[in-house]
Design an enzyme around this catalytic site. Structure first.
Site, short mmCIF file in Angstrom:
data_model
loop_
_atom_site.label_atom_id
_atom_site.label_comp_id
_atom_site.label_asym_id
_atom_site.label_seq_id
_atom_site.Cartn_x
_atom_site.Cartn_y
_atom_site.Cartn_z
N GLY A 26 0.69 -1.13 -0.05
CA GLY A 26 0.03 0.06 -0.02
C GLY A 26 0.97 1.17 0.22
O GLY A 26 0.67 2.35 -0.73
N ILE A 54 6.32 -6.64 8.27
CA ILE A 54 6.67 -7.74 8.92
C ILE A 54 5.81 -9.10 8.70
O ILE A 54 5.89 -10.26 8.97
CB ILE A 54 6.42 -7.66 10.63
CG1 ILE A 54 4.94 -7.57 10.88
CG2 ILE A 54 7.38 -6.71 11.09
CD1 ILE A 54 4.65 -7.78 12.23
N ASP A 55 4.85 -8.74 7.75
CA ASP A 55 3.90 -9.75 7.09
C ASP A 55 4.90 -10.66 6.00
O ASP A 55 4.24 -11.64 5.64
CB ASP A 55 2.70 -9.50 6.48
CG ASP A 55 1.69 -9.00 7.72
OD1 ASP A 55 1.92 -9.19 8.89
OD2 ASP A 55 0.74 -8.23 7.10
N MET A 99 0.31 -11.29 14.34
CA MET A 99 0.07 -10.36 13.17
C MET A 99 -0.04 -11.12 11.82
O MET A 99 0.82 -12.09 11.61
CB MET A 99 0.83 -9.01 12.94
CG MET A 99 0.75 -8.07 13.97
SD MET A 99 1.54 -6.67 14.03
CE MET A 99 0.96 -5.59 15.06
N GLY A 100 -0.66 -10.91 10.75
CA GLY A 100 -0.55 -11.28 9.47
C GLY A 100 -1.91 -11.03 9.05
O GLY A 100 -3.06 -12.08 9.22
N ARG A 101 -2.30 -10.13 8.37
CA ARG A 101 -3.79 -9.84 7.81
C ARG A 101 -3.92 -10.69 6.66
O ARG A 101 -5.10 -11.16 6.40
CB ARG A 101 -3.68 -8.38 7.43
CG ARG A 101 -3.72 -7.31 8.48
CD ARG A 101 -3.71 -5.80 8.08
NE ARG A 101 -4.98 -5.78 7.63
CZ ARG A 101 -6.10 -5.29 8.38
NH1 ARG A 101 -5.90 -5.02 9.76
NH2 ARG A 101 -7.32 -5.27 7.97
N GLU A 156 -3.68 -13.21 12.68
CA GLU A 156 -5.14 -12.38 12.56
C GLU A 156 -5.99 -12.47 11.54
O GLU A 156 -7.34 -12.07 11.99
CB GLU A 156 -4.47 -10.88 13.25
CG GLU A 156 -4.01 -10.32 12.00
CD GLU A 156 -3.61 -8.74 12.37
OE1 GLU A 156 -3.88 -8.18 13.41
OE2 GLU A 156 -2.70 -8.33 11.47
N TYR A 209 1.59 -5.22 18.96
CA TYR A 209 2.87 -4.40 18.28
C TYR A 209 4.16 -4.53 18.86
O TYR A 209 5.18 -4.31 18.32
CB TYR A 209 2.42 -2.82 18.65
CG TYR A 209 1.17 -2.39 17.64
CD1 TYR A 209 1.51 -2.34 16.52
CD2 TYR A 209 -0.02 -2.34 18.45
CE1 TYR A 209 0.14 -1.85 15.39
CE2 TYR A 209 -1.36 -1.85 17.54
CZ TYR A 209 -0.98 -1.73 16.24
OH TYR A 209 -2.13 -1.75 15.33
#
Length: 301
Positions: A26, A54-55, A99-101, A156, A209
């Site tokens: 993005g 970080i993803d 985390m990890g959308r 997540e 975070y």
């Protein structure tokens, strides 16, 4: 979000000739808009992207800087959950929210690097099946009977099909607000054990975070230095509208439109990384095995 007019006006006012932008896909899309506007206005500004997420979901790049540091921090959370689960009698279960959308690289790599401490990994790329013979809940039930404890890592962005998908946007980032899948799985585990008249001591860890705000480890610090030098060299050579990164262990320049066209990338649910997770955890695999393919046709992830 990006205010293109203000950004370009700032560059023009202070006669900035180099703009280095760090972030994910993005952020890179925004960087390219700035590049296009500068070209349109005839501004001599080199716009350079440096992948940072970080993803680890920016395509083409071997990895984003900061990823290995985040994996180390995530492993610390796994060790915490494991200790709590082991020391809680009876039937201690630790659930870690990672985390990890869109991609499960962080959850998968943290689990793989934890030396078999993790019993199940839940990622966005693989459907979440809770009930039935191949379900996660019966599997955890059996694992707890065997070991007296279990540890589950949940990205997540996983299992959105299980919960009502909210369209609300998060303030600032503009990202879609994700349903609380880790909390949902935590509650379903407790319900499952209760329905079988078994006590379950749940330990829920949400490092949030703290995973991405730690200082860079040695590998990431070195990689970041290499990226910075390569970015400056490219800009000083007259290039603009590109991103820099390691591809097949070689430092390369990639046009931003090419980079973002296939980003974010996803972990292949039939690739090597996920197969390693399944082999380590022994968890059921809801993804059908692929037909035989050549080595070149398989994703490295």
């Amino acid at each position: 979000g990006l205010d293109l007019e203000k950004t370009v006006a700032f560059l023009k006012k202070y006669q900035i000739s180099h703009l280095y932008i760090l972030g994910g896909d993005g952020t890179h899309r925004g960087a390219y808009k700035v590049h296009q506007e500068c070209r349109k206005l005839g501004l001599d500004v080199a716009v350079v992207g440096i992948p940072k997420t970080i993803d680890n979901d920016i395509d083409y790049m071997d990895r984003s800087f900061g990823f290995y540091s985040a994996v180390e921090a995530a492993q610390a959370s796994i060790r915490t959950a494991l200790t709590e689960a082991r020391c809680t009698i009876p039937n201690g279960i630790g659930v870690i929210k990672m985390m990890g959308r869109e991609a499960g690289f962080l959850a998968a790599f943290a689990a793989l690097g934890s030396g078999g401490d993790v019993d199940a990994v839940v990622v966005p790329e693989v459907p979440v099946v809770l009930e039935g013979p191949g379900g996660l809940l019966p599997f955890l039930h059996r694992r707890v009977l065997e070991k007296q404890h279990a540890v589950v890592v949940v990205a997540e962005g996983a299992g959105q099909e299980l919960l009502e998908n909210e369209q609300e946007k998060e303030a600032g980032s503009g990202n879609k607000k994700l349903p609380p899948i880790a909390e949902h799985i935590r509650d379903k585990i407790k319900e499952h054990f209760k329905s079988h008249d078994m006590e379950c001591r749940m330990k829920f860890v949400d490092p949030s975070y703290s995973v991405r705000s730690i200082p860079a480890n040695a590998a990431d610090a070195l990689y970041c230095s290499q990226l910075g030098r390569a970015a400056v060299h490219g800009a000083m050579a007259g290039l603009t509208g590109f991103s820099v990164g390691m591809v097949n262990n070689r430092m390369v320049y990639i046009p931003i439109p090419l980079l973002v066209a296939t980003s974010p990338r996803f972990m292949n649910p039939q690739g090597d990384t996920w197969e390693q997770v399944l082999a380590m955890t022994g968890q059921p695999n809801p993804v059908q095995s692929p037909s035989p393919t050549t080595k070149d046709e398989k994703s490295m992830f």
